[in-house]
Design an enzyme around this catalytic site. Structure first.
Site, short mmCIF file in Angstrom:
data_model
loop_
_atom_site.label_atom_id
_atom_site.label_comp_id
_atom_site.label_asym_id
_atom_site.label_seq_id
_atom_site.Cartn_x
_atom_site.Cartn_y
_atom_site.Cartn_z
CG PHE A 13 40.43 44.38 40.10
CD1 PHE A 13 40.06 43.97 41.37
CD2 PHE A 13 40.40 43.45 39.07
CE1 PHE A 13 39.66 42.65 41.62
CE2 PHE A 13 40.01 42.13 39.30
CZ PHE A 13 39.63 41.74 40.58
CG ASP A 31 45.38 44.31 33.83
OD1 ASP A 31 44.71 43.84 32.90
OD2 ASP A 31 45.16 44.05 35.04
CE LYS A 86 36.98 40.94 33.61
NZ LYS A 86 38.04 41.54 34.41
C1 LIG Z 1 38.90 41.06 35.49
C2 LIG Z 1 40.25 41.65 35.57
C3 LIG Z 1 41.35 40.90 36.02
C4 LIG Z 1 41.20 39.49 36.55
O1 LIG Z 1 40.78 38.62 35.56
P1 LIG Z 1 40.19 37.16 35.98
O2 LIG Z 1 39.95 36.51 34.66
O3 LIG Z 1 38.95 37.41 36.76
O4 LIG Z 1 41.24 36.51 36.78
C5 LIG Z 1 42.59 41.50 36.00
N1 LIG Z 1 42.76 42.75 35.55
C6 LIG Z 1 41.73 43.50 35.11
C7 LIG Z 1 41.99 44.87 34.59
C8 LIG Z 1 40.44 42.98 35.11
O5 LIG Z 1 39.42 43.73 34.70
#
Ligand SMILES: *Cc1c(COP(=O)(O)O)cnc(C)c1O
Length: 409
Positions: free
Chosen positions: A140, A225, A254
């Site tokens: 994701f 990520d 986050k």
């Molecule tokens: C939540 C998340 C995203 C997206 O972040 P947003 O701030 O919602 O755009 C991307 N990568 C990972 C691993 C995430 O957990």
């Protein structure tokens, strides 16, 4: 239920979230209160966002003081908070890189995908030749076009085609699968160090080490990520640190602002120069206000020894959950994760369980098709975990019983 808010939602808010009838009005530390005055233990943390708890006095003070000083000056000019925050993150990431600030995880990932394209362009000497990015199955990476194209899930992609070209997918923790996906059209490997939304699947330490070696061998970038697993969530500032590797670039968001919206990428100095003036930008990235919030989060992590707290209690809760798994082996199928990023795989879809846990006073997010997550604030104590475990145990026991009855019938 506050009918007023409910009606306002129904009449005015887009229906892209399936929402339960709950309105939160106040938070302190690991606690939330709804508009009926009911108290909850918050193990969702706005999905790993409120990293130092709700309304931490240091975060509140930093935001208040900065709001009275200057809120925004644009990125056409320097601001001191952004510079100090970049220095702090650069130190965490190994010290030899540069930082770019944006507003969310998806936006951080867009910049990382653009980095892969710039890199491919620069090493191949031409555009559209070496531009592909190998991601992991079940990943994701966000809801923008780049992030969505890197997220091979029906519910994320369906209806939005054509997607961005150039994303390939390989099996997580299978180095041969990644090797097979890499040819001379590939510019980068891009994975979550621990898959979050997909159901808490960690990239193993040997896999990360092999992946680093593979990317070096092929002359491509290793981009991580860490939007969900970074900023202390696993007991080290970045989750990849446990593998002793150095990525070429990192995405964060986050937990970084403790609830204030901020995203960031870090790029190793070797490649940071690919972004020259005019190649990328964003209006709101790294404002004095938001940078002040993130600085307060980083300082609190240091001052309150939160990495140690997370490591210690993370081990404790894993142990306790494994004991519970032995008691309920038909219901609790697996326990995965690290620190305060824990996934409990159960024998059913997670939504009803999540609702029941919330009714019992424990707020948790689901993940994947059969996982309940524990994502408390990094400030959560052993007592918080004992309380959460008690609630989880009672709900899980009931659900296990109900499932057994269903099977017998
Ligand atoms: C939540 C998340 C995203 C997206 O972040 P947003 O701030 O919602 O755009 C991307 N990568 C990972 C691993 C995430 O957990």
């Amino acid at each position: 239920m506050n009918t007023n808010t409910e009606t306002l939602y129904q009449d005015n808010i887009l229906g892209n979230y399936g929402l339960p009838p709950v309105t939160f009005v106040r938070g302190r530390g690991t606690r939330l209160w709804d508009d009926q005055g009911k108290e909850y233990l918050d193990f969702c943390s706005a999905i790993a966002v409120t990293s130092i708890g709700h309304c931490h006095p240091k975060l509140v003070k930093a935001i208040q003081e900065q709001a009275e000083t200057v809120i925004c000056v644009s990125n056409l000019y320097r601001n001191e908070n952004q510079a100090r925050l970049a220095q702090a993150l650069n130190t965490k990431a190994g010290g030899a890189g540069k930082v770019f600030f944006c507003n969310s995880g998806a936006e951080a990932n867009e910049a990382l995908i653009k980095l892969a394209r710039l890199y491919g362009c620069s090493v191949s000497g031409e555009e559209n030749k070496r531009y592909k990015v190998v991601c992991a199955e079940n990943a994701f990476h966000g809801r923008t076009f780049g992030g969505m194209s890197a997220t091979p899930k029906g519910n994320v992609q369906k209806g939005f085609g054509p997607l961005v070209d150039g994303f390939l997918f390989a099996e997580l923790n299978n180095i041969e699968s990644f090797r097979n996906a890499i040819d001379d059209t590939v510019a980068a490997v891009f994975i979550e160090t621990i898959q979050g939304e997909g159901g808490i699947f960690p990239a193993s330490i040997p896999f990360l080490q092999d992946l680093r070696a593979l990317c070096d061998e092929k002359g491509i970038l290793l981009i991580l990520d860490e939007v969900q697993c970074g900023v202390g969530r696993t007991g080290t500032f970045f989750a990849y640190e446990k593998a002793g590797i150095q990525p070429d670039a990192i995405g964060m968001a986050k937990g970084l602002g403790g609830g204030a919206p901020i995203g960031a990428i870090w790029i190793r100095d070797d490649h940071a120069g690919l972004f020259t003036p005019g190649t990328h930008g964003t209006t709101f990235g790294g404002t004095p206000l938001i940078s002040a919030a993130a600085l307060a989060v980083l300082e609190t992590i240091e001052e309150e020894s939160l990495l140690e707290n997370v490591s210690r209690n993370g081990e404790y809760v894993l142990q306790k959950l494994r004991e519970l798994q032995e008691e309920l082996p038909d219901y609790i199928l697996d326990i995965r994760g690290s620190g305060y990023m824990i996934g409990i795989q159960i024998a059913e879809a997670p939504l009803e369980v999540v609702n029941e846990l919330r009714d019992q006073g424990l707020v948790v997010p689901p993940a994947g098709s059969n996982v309940v997550r524990f994502l408390p604030a990094l400030t959560a104590t052993q007592d918080d975990f004992d309380e959460a475990l008690d609630i989880f145990k009672s709900v899980a026991s009931e659900r296990a019983e109900a499932l057994r009855a269903k099977v017998d019938a």
